[in-house]
Design a protein around this motif. Structure first.
Motif, PDB file in Angstrom:
ATOM      1  N   VAL A   1       0.845  -1.193   0.000  1.00  0.00           N
ATOM      2  CA  VAL A   1       0.000   0.000   0.000  1.00  0.00           C
ATOM      3  C   VAL A   1       0.878   1.240   0.000  1.00  0.00           C
ATOM      4  N   THR A   2       0.304   2.330  -0.489  1.00  0.00           N
ATOM      5  CA  THR A   2       0.981   3.629  -0.450  1.00  0.00           C
ATOM      6  C   THR A   2       0.078   4.596   0.306  1.00  0.00           C
ATOM      7  N   PRO A   3       0.238   4.679   1.625  1.00  0.00           N
ATOM      8  CA  PRO A   3      -0.623   5.558   2.409  1.00  0.00           C
ATOM      9  C   PRO A   3      -0.274   7.025   2.179  1.00  0.00           C
ATOM     10  N   GLY A   4      -1.250   7.861   2.457  1.00  0.00           N
ATOM     11  CA  GLY A   4      -1.034   9.298   2.310  1.00  0.00           C
ATOM     12  C   GLY A   4      -2.248  10.080   2.747  1.00  0.00           C
ATOM     13  N   ILE A   5      -2.139  11.390   2.687  1.00  0.00           N
ATOM     14  CA  ILE A   5      -3.237  12.267   3.094  1.00  0.00           C
ATOM     15  C   ILE A   5      -3.720  13.026   1.860  1.00  0.00           C
ATOM     16  N   ILE A   6      -5.028  13.019   1.665  1.00  0.00           N
ATOM     17  CA  ILE A   6      -5.637  13.749   0.550  1.00  0.00           C
ATOM     18  C   ILE A   6      -6.587  14.798   1.112  1.00  0.00           C
ATOM     19  N   THR A   7      -6.860  15.819   0.319  1.00  0.00           N
ATOM     20  CA  THR A   7      -7.837  16.835   0.714  1.00  0.00           C
ATOM     21  C   THR A   7      -9.074  16.694  -0.151  1.00  0.00           C
ATOM     22  N   VAL A   8     -10.213  16.874   0.501  1.00  0.00           N
ATOM     23  CA  VAL A   8     -11.490  16.759  -0.186  1.00  0.00           C
ATOM     24  C   VAL A   8     -12.330  17.976   0.205  1.00  0.00           C
ATOM     25  N   GLU A   9     -12.850  18.660  -0.804  1.00  0.00           N
ATOM     26  CA  GLU A   9     -13.705  19.814  -0.543  1.00  0.00           C
ATOM     27  C   GLU A   9     -15.172  19.394  -0.591  1.00  0.00           C
TER      28      GLU A   9
ATOM     29  N   PRO B   1      -3.803   5.606  -4.712  1.00  0.00           N
ATOM     30  CA  PRO B   1      -4.469   5.535  -6.018  1.00  0.00           C
ATOM     31  C   PRO B   1      -5.883   4.961  -5.944  1.00  0.00           C
ATOM     32  N   VAL B   2      -6.070   3.913  -5.156  1.00  0.00           N
ATOM     33  CA  VAL B   2      -7.371   3.254  -5.084  1.00  0.00           C
ATOM     34  C   VAL B   2      -8.315   4.024  -4.170  1.00  0.00           C
ATOM     35  N   SER B   3      -7.828   4.407  -2.997  1.00  0.00           N
ATOM     36  CA  SER B   3      -8.685   5.031  -1.997  1.00  0.00           C
ATOM     37  C   SER B   3      -9.162   6.422  -2.393  1.00  0.00           C
ATOM     38  N   SER B   4      -8.315   7.186  -3.069  1.00  0.00           N
ATOM     39  CA  SER B   4      -8.730   8.546  -3.420  1.00  0.00           C
ATOM     40  C   SER B   4      -9.911   8.528  -4.385  1.00  0.00           C
ATOM     41  N   ASP B   5      -9.911   7.601  -5.321  1.00  0.00           N
ATOM     42  CA  ASP B   5     -11.049   7.493  -6.238  1.00  0.00           C
ATOM     43  C   ASP B   5     -12.316   7.077  -5.507  1.00  0.00           C
ATOM     44  N   SER B   6     -12.197   6.085  -4.617  1.00  0.00           N
ATOM     45  CA  SER B   6     -13.386   5.630  -3.894  1.00  0.00           C
ATOM     46  C   SER B   6     -13.883   6.685  -2.917  1.00  0.00           C
ATOM     47  N   VAL B   7     -12.983   7.464  -2.334  1.00  0.00           N
ATOM     48  CA  VAL B   7     -13.401   8.550  -1.432  1.00  0.00           C
ATOM     49  C   VAL B   7     -14.168   9.610  -2.218  1.00  0.00           C
ATOM     50  N   MET B   8     -13.692   9.959  -3.389  1.00  0.00           N
ATOM     51  CA  MET B   8     -14.390  10.967  -4.203  1.00  0.00           C
ATOM     52  C   MET B   8     -15.765  10.481  -4.630  1.00  0.00           C
TER      53      MET B   8
END
Length: 158
Positions: free
Chosen positions: A86-94, A136-143
């Motif tokens: 996995v490649t963990p990280g922090i993303i921002t969502v408005e 890559p996977v989580s950011s799409d599913s979060v959006m």
């Protein structure tokens, strides 16, 4: 909305008292008569018909269950792999939601998306900082989840 519910219950009890027996069937029949009457008179009430809100709450609940199952399956798949990659990280969502109740509900629901946790909410409540398990996977599913949840939350609260 509480006035509509009370009026509907009053009609149900009135229907029950007009019958010769007091049972769940006469109460249900009266309740359904009350729903039909209130639906016909809905334009005279300042707020929307209360069963529409109930349906919106049920849709949000079913969406929650769907996302919970999806999240569980994805996390179990990640954990059961022989080698965790996995490649963990922090993303921002408005968000477009307003008010503490809407923002809090969205933050709680986004925590359930696969491998994501809301770490912080900006002071104005418009930006979420989300820790994602696999960027890559989580950011799409979060959006995708954010869009679904925002729409459902707006139906319930507005």
């Amino acid at each position: 909305m509480p006035g509509q519910v009370l009026l509907n219950l009053f009609i149900a009890f009135l229907w029950m008292f007009l019958q010769d027996e007091f049972s769940i069937m006469t109460f249900t029949g009266g309740y359904l008569v009350g729903v039909v009457i209130l639906f016909g008179l809905r334009r005279f009430f300042p707020k929307s018909f209360y069963l529409f809100k109930f349906i919106a709450v049920m849709k949000l609940f079913l969406l929650f269950i769907q996302e919970l199952i999806s999240s569980s399956i994805l996390v179990v798949r990640q954990v059961l792999r022989p080698r965790i990659n996995v490649t963990p990280g922090i993303i921002t969502v408005e968000t477009v939601l307003e008010g503490d109740r809407e923002v809090t509900l969205l933050a709680l629901l986004l925590t359930l998306t696969p491998g994501s946790v809301v770490v912080e909410v900006s002071p104005n409540g418009k930006v979420f900082y989300i820790h994602a398990m696999d960027i890559p996977v989580s950011s799409d599913s979060v959006m995708k989840s954010k869009e679904k949840f925002e729409k459902a939350i707006m139906e319930v609260t507005r």
